[in-house]
Motif scaffolding. Structure first.
Motif, PDB file in Angstrom:
ATOM      1  N   UNK A 150       0.825  -1.217   0.000  1.00 46.33           N
ATOM      2  CA  UNK A 150       0.000   0.000   0.000  1.00 46.33           C
ATOM      3  C   UNK A 150       0.858   1.266   0.000  1.00 46.33           C
ATOM      4  N   UNK A 151       2.172   1.095   0.114  1.00 46.45           N
ATOM      5  CA  UNK A 151       3.072   2.241   0.059  1.00 46.45           C
ATOM      6  C   UNK A 151       3.229   2.993   1.368  1.00 46.45           C
ATOM      7  N   UNK A 152       2.828   2.354   2.478  1.00 47.43           N
ATOM      8  CA  UNK A 152       2.987   3.026   3.776  1.00 47.43           C
ATOM      9  C   UNK A 152       4.462   3.260   4.085  1.00 47.43           C
ATOM     10  N   UNK A 153       4.743   4.367   4.754  1.00 50.20           N
ATOM     11  CA  UNK A 153       6.111   4.629   5.214  1.00 50.20           C
ATOM     12  C   UNK A 153       6.263   3.889   6.540  1.00 50.20           C
ATOM     13  N   UNK A 154       7.076   2.849   6.528  1.00 48.94           N
ATOM     14  CA  UNK A 154       7.217   1.997   7.704  1.00 48.94           C
ATOM     15  C   UNK A 154       8.644   2.029   8.227  1.00 48.94           C
ATOM     16  N   UNK A 155       8.778   1.859   9.522  1.00 49.54           N
ATOM     17  CA  UNK A 155      10.093   1.733  10.154  1.00 49.54           C
ATOM     18  C   UNK A 155      10.306   0.252  10.458  1.00 49.54           C
ATOM     19  N   UNK A 156      10.988  -0.424   9.535  1.00 48.66           N
ATOM     20  CA  UNK A 156      11.214  -1.864   9.675  1.00 48.66           C
ATOM     21  C   UNK A 156      12.681  -2.079  10.029  1.00 48.66           C
ATOM     22  N   UNK A 157      12.902  -2.818  11.105  1.00 50.07           N
ATOM     23  CA  UNK A 157      14.252  -3.084  11.600  1.00 50.07           C
ATOM     24  C   UNK A 157      14.513  -4.586  11.518  1.00 50.07           C
ATOM     25  N   UNK A 158      15.636  -4.947  10.892  1.00 47.97           N
ATOM     26  CA  UNK A 158      16.080  -6.334  10.775  1.00 47.97           C
ATOM     27  C   UNK A 158      17.171  -6.539  11.818  1.00 47.97           C
ATOM     28  N   UNK A 159      16.967  -7.458  12.773  1.00 51.24           N
ATOM     29  CA  UNK A 159      17.940  -7.657  13.848  1.00 51.24           C
ATOM     30  C   UNK A 159      18.822  -8.886  13.624  1.00 51.24           C
ATOM     31  N   UNK A 160      18.838  -9.399  12.395  1.00 47.55           N
ATOM     32  CA  UNK A 160      19.708 -10.533  12.079  1.00 47.55           C
ATOM     33  C   UNK A 160      21.151 -10.051  11.909  1.00 47.55           C
ATOM     34  N   UNK A 161      22.037 -10.963  11.646  1.00 42.99           N
ATOM     35  CA  UNK A 161      23.446 -10.647  11.415  1.00 42.99           C
ATOM     36  C   UNK A 161      23.648 -10.223   9.954  1.00 42.99           C
ATOM     37  N   UNK A 162      24.714  -9.464   9.686  1.00 45.12           N
ATOM     38  CA  UNK A 162      24.949  -8.972   8.320  1.00 45.12           C
ATOM     39  C   UNK A 162      24.972 -10.062   7.249  1.00 45.12           C
ATOM     40  N   UNK A 163      25.521 -11.245   7.556  1.00 48.40           N
ATOM     41  CA  UNK A 163      25.553 -12.308   6.550  1.00 48.40           C
ATOM     42  C   UNK A 163      24.144 -12.823   6.235  1.00 48.40           C
ATOM     43  N   UNK A 202      22.129 -12.416   2.526  1.00 52.40           N
ATOM     44  CA  UNK A 202      21.543 -13.582   1.862  1.00 52.40           C
ATOM     45  C   UNK A 202      20.130 -13.294   1.348  1.00 52.40           C
ATOM     46  N   UNK A 203      19.322 -12.631   2.172  1.00 59.43           N
ATOM     47  CA  UNK A 203      17.943 -12.297   1.808  1.00 59.43           C
ATOM     48  C   UNK A 203      17.462 -11.201   2.743  1.00 59.43           C
ATOM     49  N   UNK A 204      16.862 -10.156   2.174  1.00 63.66           N
ATOM     50  CA  UNK A 204      16.271  -9.119   3.025  1.00 63.66           C
ATOM     51  C   UNK A 204      15.112  -8.454   2.297  1.00 63.66           C
ATOM     52  N   UNK A 259      21.755  -5.323  14.025  1.00 62.55           N
ATOM     53  CA  UNK A 259      21.822  -6.636  14.685  1.00 62.55           C
ATOM     54  C   UNK A 259      21.448  -6.565  16.165  1.00 62.55           C
ATOM     55  N   UNK A 260      20.859  -7.647  16.647  1.00 62.82           N
ATOM     56  CA  UNK A 260      20.384  -7.713  18.032  1.00 62.82           C
ATOM     57  C   UNK A 260      21.479  -7.315  19.027  1.00 62.82           C
TER      58      UNK A 260
END
Length: 101
Positions: A15-28, A32-34, A41-42
């Motif tokens: 829908x095009x919402x402006x979202x604040x999405x945080x990925x807490x995984x490791x850089x590798x 691989x997929x994001x 990172x956590x």
């Protein structure tokens, strides 16, 4: 901490919402997929190295990891630091990849 499903998040992104999405995984894992989230990172959150999101304390933050466990931990840490509206992506990137083919 609230829960958000993959379907809800995908619908809001579409829908095009402006979202604040945080990925807490490791850089590798991120490499691989994001889904284009901001990588924090956590370990950085646990060490309170969150200057880059300090101004988002009153905004919704959608947190995700691989399966939902690290992101739940991140939500709890962020809440203790004064973040008021954290949402954990249920099932994380595993659920995302299962649902979004």
């Amino acid at each position: 901490m609230e829960i958000i499903t993959v379907a809800e998040l995908k619908s809001r992104i579409d829908a095009g919402e402006k979202l604040n999405i945080i990925d807490v995984r490791e850089p590798d894992e991120y490499a691989e997929f994001n889904i284009g989230a901001r990588l924090i990172p956590l370990g950085k959150i646990q060490a309170m190295q969150i200057d880059e999101i300090e101004d988002l304390k009153s905004e919704e933050l959608i947190i995700h990891c691989r399966s939902g466990k690290r992101s739940a931990t991140a939500c709890l840490f962020l809440e203790t630091m004064g973040f008021e509206n954290t949402k954990n992506l249920e099932g994380g990137m595993l659920a995302w990849q299962d649902m979004i083919k």
